[in-house]
Design a protein around this motif. Structure first.
Motif, PDB file in Angstrom:
ATOM      1  N   ALA A  50       0.832  -1.211   0.000  1.00 43.23           N
ATOM      2  CA  ALA A  50       0.000   0.000   0.000  1.00 43.23           C
ATOM      3  C   ALA A  50       0.861   1.254   0.000  1.00 43.23           C
ATOM      4  CB  ALA A  50      -0.933  -0.003   1.207  1.00 43.23           C
ATOM      5  N   GLN A  51       1.952   1.259   0.756  1.00 45.55           N
ATOM      6  CA  GLN A  51       2.851   2.415   0.764  1.00 45.55           C
ATOM      7  C   GLN A  51       3.544   2.574  -0.586  1.00 45.55           C
ATOM      8  OE1 GLN A  51       5.072   1.113   4.176  1.00 45.55           O
ATOM      9  NE2 GLN A  51       3.981   2.483   5.586  1.00 45.55           N
ATOM     10  N   CYS A  52       3.903   1.448  -1.214  1.00 43.22           N
ATOM     11  CA  CYS A  52       4.494   1.512  -2.553  1.00 43.22           C
ATOM     12  C   CYS A  52       3.512   2.129  -3.545  1.00 43.22           C
ATOM     13  CB  CYS A  52       4.893   0.109  -3.016  1.00 43.22           C
ATOM     14  SG  CYS A  52       6.294  -0.614  -2.128  1.00 43.22           S
ATOM     15  N   ALA A  53       2.247   1.689  -3.478  1.00 44.59           N
ATOM     16  CA  ALA A  53       1.236   2.220  -4.394  1.00 44.59           C
ATOM     17  C   ALA A  53       1.013   3.709  -4.158  1.00 44.59           C
ATOM     18  CB  ALA A  53      -0.063   1.440  -4.229  1.00 44.59           C
ATOM     19  N   GLU A  54       1.027   4.120  -2.888  1.00 46.18           N
ATOM     20  CA  GLU A  54       0.845   5.543  -2.572  1.00 46.18           C
ATOM     21  C   GLU A  54       1.934   6.382  -3.207  1.00 46.18           C
ATOM     22  OE1 GLU A  54       1.519   8.493   1.247  1.00 46.18           O
ATOM     23  OE2 GLU A  54       0.828   6.457   1.647  1.00 46.18           O
ATOM     24  N   ILE A  55       3.183   5.945  -3.073  1.00 45.89           N
ATOM     25  CA  ILE A  55       4.298   6.734  -3.622  1.00 45.89           C
ATOM     26  C   ILE A  55       4.269   6.707  -5.143  1.00 45.89           C
ATOM     27  CG2 ILE A  55       6.811   6.915  -3.742  1.00 45.89           C
ATOM     28  CD1 ILE A  55       6.898   5.723  -0.896  1.00 45.89           C
ATOM     29  N   LEU A 172       9.075  -0.071  -6.196  1.00 41.06           N
ATOM     30  CA  LEU A 172       7.665   0.131  -5.848  1.00 41.06           C
ATOM     31  C   LEU A 172       6.716  -0.830  -6.562  1.00 41.06           C
ATOM     32  CD1 LEU A 172       7.655   4.039  -5.924  1.00 41.06           C
ATOM     33  CD2 LEU A 172       8.060   2.530  -3.961  1.00 41.06           C
ATOM     34  N   ASP A 173       7.212  -1.629  -7.493  1.00 41.49           N
ATOM     35  CA  ASP A 173       6.395  -2.620  -8.199  1.00 41.49           C
ATOM     36  C   ASP A 173       7.042  -3.992  -8.064  1.00 41.49           C
ATOM     37  OD1 ASP A 173       4.340  -0.853  -9.459  1.00 41.49           O
ATOM     38  OD2 ASP A 173       6.118   0.025 -10.388  1.00 41.49           O
ATOM     39  N   HIS A 241       8.151   1.414 -11.239  1.00 45.45           N
ATOM     40  CA  HIS A 241       8.385   2.664 -10.513  1.00 45.45           C
ATOM     41  C   HIS A 241       9.434   2.433  -9.427  1.00 45.45           C
ATOM     42  CE1 HIS A 241       4.267   3.287 -12.099  1.00 45.45           C
ATOM     43  NE2 HIS A 241       4.587   4.571 -12.117  1.00 45.45           N
ATOM     44  N   ALA A 242      10.226   3.448  -9.184  1.00 45.36           N
ATOM     45  CA  ALA A 242      11.213   3.390  -8.103  1.00 45.36           C
ATOM     46  C   ALA A 242      11.329   4.769  -7.468  1.00 45.36           C
ATOM     47  CB  ALA A 242      12.568   2.926  -8.615  1.00 45.36           C
ATOM     48  N   LEU A 243      11.573   4.765  -6.178  1.00 45.27           N
ATOM     49  CA  LEU A 243      11.817   5.991  -5.418  1.00 45.27           C
ATOM     50  C   LEU A 243      13.296   6.061  -5.085  1.00 45.27           C
ATOM     51  CD1 LEU A 243      10.961   8.434  -3.579  1.00 45.27           C
ATOM     52  CD2 LEU A 243      10.662   6.739  -1.741  1.00 45.27           C
TER      53      LEU A 243
END
Length: 251
Positions: A50-55, A172-173, A241-243
């Motif tokens: 959920a935190q990954c999806a948010e970012i 993030l994925d 996606h990556a942060l």
């Protein structure tokens, strides 16, 4: 169990775990040893799905960003990324603030081993003030998106005089479900040994601590700099996606 992370007791199932709890639970001596040896260390499952999806969803919110970079225009590869503006989203800011004090003592030990001047303060707020006083005032945390055919050339993230020797990347994925290909690549080279390349294994929510530009390598006469670069291989399908958490700001 991954030796870099100690199990954390389950809490309220309705509330996502604070990312600080995983950061506090990590075996930071093991992280230091592995980054010093290999140039990277993986911290598993620091973020929930959920935190990954948010970012990842921030990518569509233009007001959160100061600039957008299309890699192909600058011969960086293919794909795009966006630099966050201040104030950072709360979750991104918390990750930056919580990771820095764990890494600053390691950074200072590296500077000592390499006989480099300058030491890093205990908190990120203090280090950010040093960067800003030197004209490095633009935030550098960034959000990257890759689509089929995209990739990122090997590079180092250096933005000015003051460089913190670590950065942290969050995937993030989920590989194999959300995308194929797109592996994080790391290369090391130095004048004493032939260079080598490595694929860094990551799952959704994992973080990897990377040496930004070099790490100390032991020799009979002390330590020398082993240069490190990182990039992303070509994405075959899906979306990735990556942060990126970079601790020094840019001019």
């Amino acid at each position: 169990m991954n030796p870099l992370l100690t199990a954390v007791p389950a809490g309220n199932d309705l509330a996502p775990p604070a990312p600080e709890s995983g950061i506090d639970a990590a075996d930071w001596q093991a992280v230091e040893d592995k980054v010093g040896r290999d140039g990277f260390a993986v911290l598993p499952a620091l973020l929930t799905p959920a935190q990954c999806a948010e970012i990842a969803a921030y990518f569509a919110e233009e007001a959160r960003f100061r600039s957008r970079i299309v890699m192909e225009r600058y011969a960086f590869g293919r794909g795009e990324y966006k630099y966050f503006r201040y104030p950072l989203p709360p979750l991104v800011a918390r990750l930056r603030e919580a990771l820095y004090p764990r890494l600053a003592p390691v950074a200072n030990r590296w500077h000592g081993l390499l006989r480099l001047d300058g030491r890093f303060p205990a908190t990120h707020a203090e280090f950010r003030a040093i960067c800003h006083a030197a004209g490095q005032q633009r935030p550098t945390p960034l959000l990257l998106r890759y689509q089929p055919g995209d990739y990122c050339c090997l590079h180092q993230d250096l933005y000015g005089e003051h460089v913190f020797p670590f950065q942290v990347i969050f995937l993030l994925d989920e590989p194999g479900r959300d995308f194929g290909g797109g592996e994080l690549l790391l290369t090391q080279s130095n004048p004493r040994h032939a260079g080598r390349a490595e694929v860094v294994p990551l799952r959704q929510g994992d973080a990897v601590v990377l040496a930004v530009n070099y790490h100390p390598a032991a020799s009979a006469r002390g330590c020398y700099r082993a240069n490190v670069r990182h990039g992303v291989s070509r994405l075959h399908w899906g979306r990735r996606h990556a942060l990126g958490i970079i601790f020094h700001d840019a001019k």
